[in-house]
Motif scaffolding. Structure first.
Motif, PDB file in Angstrom:
ATOM      1  N   ILE A 126       0.835  -1.207   0.000  1.00  0.00           N
ATOM      2  CA  ILE A 126       0.000   0.000   0.000  1.00  0.00           C
ATOM      3  C   ILE A 126       0.862   1.247   0.000  1.00  0.00           C
ATOM      4  O   ILE A 126       0.621   2.197  -0.746  1.00  0.00           O
ATOM      5  CB  ILE A 126      -0.942   0.004   1.220  1.00  0.00           C
ATOM      6  CG1 ILE A 126      -1.971  -1.124   1.104  1.00  0.00           C
ATOM      7  CG2 ILE A 126      -1.643   1.342   1.360  1.00  0.00           C
ATOM      8  CD1 ILE A 126      -2.882  -1.233   2.291  1.00  0.00           C
ATOM      9  N   THR A 140      -0.769   4.769  -3.635  1.00  0.00           N
ATOM     10  CA  THR A 140      -1.710   4.711  -4.751  1.00  0.00           C
ATOM     11  C   THR A 140      -3.119   4.946  -4.233  1.00  0.00           C
ATOM     12  O   THR A 140      -3.617   4.183  -3.403  1.00  0.00           O
ATOM     13  CB  THR A 140      -1.648   3.343  -5.447  1.00  0.00           C
ATOM     14  OG1 THR A 140      -0.308   3.114  -5.868  1.00  0.00           O
ATOM     15  CG2 THR A 140      -2.575   3.299  -6.644  1.00  0.00           C
ATOM     16  N   LYS A 149      -7.195   5.456  -5.119  1.00  0.00           N
ATOM     17  CA  LYS A 149      -8.241   5.300  -6.122  1.00  0.00           C
ATOM     18  C   LYS A 149      -9.152   6.526  -6.163  1.00  0.00           C
ATOM     19  O   LYS A 149      -9.661   6.903  -7.202  1.00  0.00           O
ATOM     20  CB  LYS A 149      -9.083   4.051  -5.823  1.00  0.00           C
ATOM     21  CG  LYS A 149      -8.386   2.746  -6.167  1.00  0.00           C
ATOM     22  CD  LYS A 149      -9.339   1.571  -5.965  1.00  0.00           C
ATOM     23  CE  LYS A 149      -8.688   0.258  -6.372  1.00  0.00           C
ATOM     24  NZ  LYS A 149      -9.602  -0.891  -6.201  1.00  0.00           N
ATOM     25  N   GLN A 155      -4.948   1.096   4.942  1.00  0.00           N
ATOM     26  CA  GLN A 155      -5.152   1.897   3.736  1.00  0.00           C
ATOM     27  C   GLN A 155      -5.865   3.222   3.988  1.00  0.00           C
ATOM     28  O   GLN A 155      -5.669   4.184   3.252  1.00  0.00           O
ATOM     29  CB  GLN A 155      -5.915   1.094   2.682  1.00  0.00           C
ATOM     30  CG  GLN A 155      -7.354   0.772   3.033  1.00  0.00           C
ATOM     31  CD  GLN A 155      -8.037  -0.006   1.913  1.00  0.00           C
ATOM     32  OE1 GLN A 155      -7.500  -0.159   0.833  1.00  0.00           O
ATOM     33  NE2 GLN A 155      -9.244  -0.476   2.189  1.00  0.00           N
ATOM     34  N   ALA A 165      -7.120   5.777   1.259  1.00  0.00           N
ATOM     35  CA  ALA A 165      -6.530   5.274   0.021  1.00  0.00           C
ATOM     36  C   ALA A 165      -7.151   3.922  -0.301  1.00  0.00           C
ATOM     37  O   ALA A 165      -6.566   2.877  -0.069  1.00  0.00           O
ATOM     38  CB  ALA A 165      -5.020   5.145   0.177  1.00  0.00           C
ATOM     39  N   ARG A 192      -7.506   1.197  -1.803  1.00  0.00           N
ATOM     40  CA  ARG A 192      -6.894   0.289  -2.761  1.00  0.00           C
ATOM     41  C   ARG A 192      -7.728  -0.978  -2.918  1.00  0.00           C
ATOM     42  O   ARG A 192      -7.808  -1.549  -4.000  1.00  0.00           O
ATOM     43  CB  ARG A 192      -5.479  -0.058  -2.296  1.00  0.00           C
ATOM     44  CG  ARG A 192      -4.683  -0.920  -3.274  1.00  0.00           C
ATOM     45  CD  ARG A 192      -3.340  -1.302  -2.668  1.00  0.00           C
ATOM     46  NE  ARG A 192      -2.564  -2.102  -3.586  1.00  0.00           N
ATOM     47  CZ  ARG A 192      -1.567  -1.647  -4.339  1.00  0.00           C
ATOM     48  NH1 ARG A 192      -1.252  -0.369  -4.302  1.00  0.00           N
ATOM     49  NH2 ARG A 192      -0.904  -2.454  -5.138  1.00  0.00           N
ATOM     50  N   TYR A 193      -8.327  -1.427  -1.818  1.00  0.00           N
ATOM     51  CA  TYR A 193      -9.147  -2.638  -1.839  1.00  0.00           C
ATOM     52  C   TYR A 193     -10.579  -2.296  -1.452  1.00  0.00           C
ATOM     53  O   TYR A 193     -10.811  -1.609  -0.459  1.00  0.00           O
ATOM     54  CB  TYR A 193      -8.593  -3.684  -0.865  1.00  0.00           C
ATOM     55  CG  TYR A 193      -7.133  -4.010  -1.070  1.00  0.00           C
ATOM     56  CD1 TYR A 193      -6.687  -4.610  -2.241  1.00  0.00           C
ATOM     57  CD2 TYR A 193      -6.200  -3.711  -0.082  1.00  0.00           C
ATOM     58  CE1 TYR A 193      -5.343  -4.917  -2.432  1.00  0.00           C
ATOM     59  CE2 TYR A 193      -4.855  -4.012  -0.260  1.00  0.00           C
ATOM     60  CZ  TYR A 193      -4.438  -4.608  -1.426  1.00  0.00           C
ATOM     61  OH  TYR A 193      -3.112  -4.896  -1.607  1.00  0.00           O
ATOM     62  N   SER A 231      -7.090  -9.368  -5.323  1.00  0.00           N
ATOM     63  CA  SER A 231      -6.013  -8.483  -5.750  1.00  0.00           C
ATOM     64  C   SER A 231      -4.657  -8.996  -5.280  1.00  0.00           C
ATOM     65  O   SER A 231      -3.678  -9.002  -6.047  1.00  0.00           O
ATOM     66  CB  SER A 231      -6.250  -7.068  -5.214  1.00  0.00           C
ATOM     67  OG  SER A 231      -7.457  -6.520  -5.716  1.00  0.00           O
TER      68      SER A 231
END
Length: 362
Positions: free
Chosen positions: A61, A173, A175, A281, A284, A286-287, A296
């Motif tokens: 992450i 990162t 989303k 996360q 963020a 991510r999942y 993932s």
């Protein structure tokens, strides 16, 4: 002195059920107390290893899935960036959560496993222990999960300088293009900021994944511990001819608790990876949930990703479980005997005469 046999209705015996009920009630609360002390002790001793494990599992992450650090590389990284204090980031919420989990875990086990065995004899002893451990851990999750969220976010942050460099290098990162959460100076600030930014959902991030990890882990650890105790007893009867041989409960708890914790920790590592990433996360995203995290991680990192951090996880749980069970057995041996003897002495000095009043027995 009142005559012990003077009551036609067995007055003396009428006092015993009440005393026994009070004693059992007190015994259960002692298990909650010993469990809380043991849980906090184990967490406090092994927190640096947990910090390394958390950072290893959250690398995908914070830094992408490429060139992830090994255990020794991560230890050097934490030391060079944050020094000694970096290994103890998040210890306050960690110990707080362990107090709640240890109390409910051991208290619930001791107060329910016999009831489960008696009311459901077809389950067998080991399944009864599994259910009791799982239920006890589930009860503690209401306090443990928010503490775990705060602890893990503080662990991955390190010092303020190192956390700022992570965010500024744009290695996270996102989303939703949402900013990463700010730096937490302590447990209470972390809790208030998470509540302000994400509300109830933020404090209980990864709740179901935590239960998915901890319920089987807690059940397996109790089941393994009780099975190992049975094996130890059987081995002593079969191979130890010296009748004077005695292994203290504390030493037995140290050895068997460590083995039980190690076995359980390895088997539940994939669940721990998923839980850690969902909780770390923050905004963020991510999942998108538990199943998306599984897909993932498996697609990008394979089986290695699912078992990432297994070495520090086992390294943490073997001594942490050993110390926890040792502490519980020690407290039971040394304090329960003293409290029980005092309680028995108090009960033995009471009787009931024909009028139903309590009098002291000489």
């Amino acid at each position: 002195m009142a005559d012990r046999s003077s009551s036609p209705n067995g007055g003396q015996h009428a006092a015993q059920p009440s005393a026994a009920a009070d004693h059992h009630h007190f015994f259960v609360w002692r298990e909650f107390l010993w469990g809380a002390a043991a849980g906090a002790f184990g967490e406090g001793m092994m927190h640096p290893v947990d910090t390394v494990k958390t950072r290893i599992q959250s690398q995908a992450i914070l830094g992408g899935s490429q060139n992830q650090k090994s255990v020794l590389q991560m230890v050097r990284s934490v030391w060079s960036a944050d020094g000694f204090r970096g290994f103890y980031r998040g210890i306050a919420p960690g110990v707080t959560g362990s107090l709640a989990t240890g109390a409910t875990y051991f208290g619930f086990i001791e107060s329910t496993k016999k009831w489960i065995e008696v009311s459901n004899p077809d389950l067998g002893g080991h399944w009864s222990h599994f259910i009791a451990g799982a239920l006890g851990d589930t009860l503690g999750s209401f306090v443990y999960v928010p503490c775990e969220v705060m602890k893990q976010r503080m662990q991955v942050q390190g010092t303020k300088l190192s956390w700022r460099s992570v965010v500024q290098k744009d290695r996270v990162t996102l989303k939703s293009n949402a900013p990463m959460y700010g730096y937490y100076n302590g447990m209470f600030q972390a809790g208030s900021l998470i509540w302000k930014e994400q509300g109830f959902r933020g404090l209980y991030a990864g709740y179901w994944s935590t239960l998915a990890r901890d319920v089987p882990f807690a059940g397996l650890m109790v089941m393994f511990y009780e099975a190992l105790k049975d094996m130890m007893e059987y081995s002593k009867q079969m191979w130890v001819s010296d009748s004077n041989f005695h292994l203290s409960s504390s030493v037995e708890g140290l050895m068997l608790g460590g083995l039980a914790g190690g076995f359980s920790a390895y088997l539940t590592t994939p669940l721990d990876v998923i839980k850690t990433r969902l909780q770390v996360q923050g905004s963020a995203a991510r999942y998108n949930g538990w199943f998306d995290a599984i897909r993932s991680i498996w697609r990008v990192e394979g089986a290695k990703g699912m078992f990432r951090g297994s070495v520090p996880r086992i390294t943490w749980y073997i001594p942490a479980s050993a110390l926890t069970f040792m502490a519980v057995e020690f407290l039971r041996d040394h304090f329960n005997e003293e409290l029980d003897s005092n309680n028995v002495q108090e009960v033995s000095t009471l009787s009931i005469d024909k009028t139903g009043s309590l009098t002291e027995v000489a």
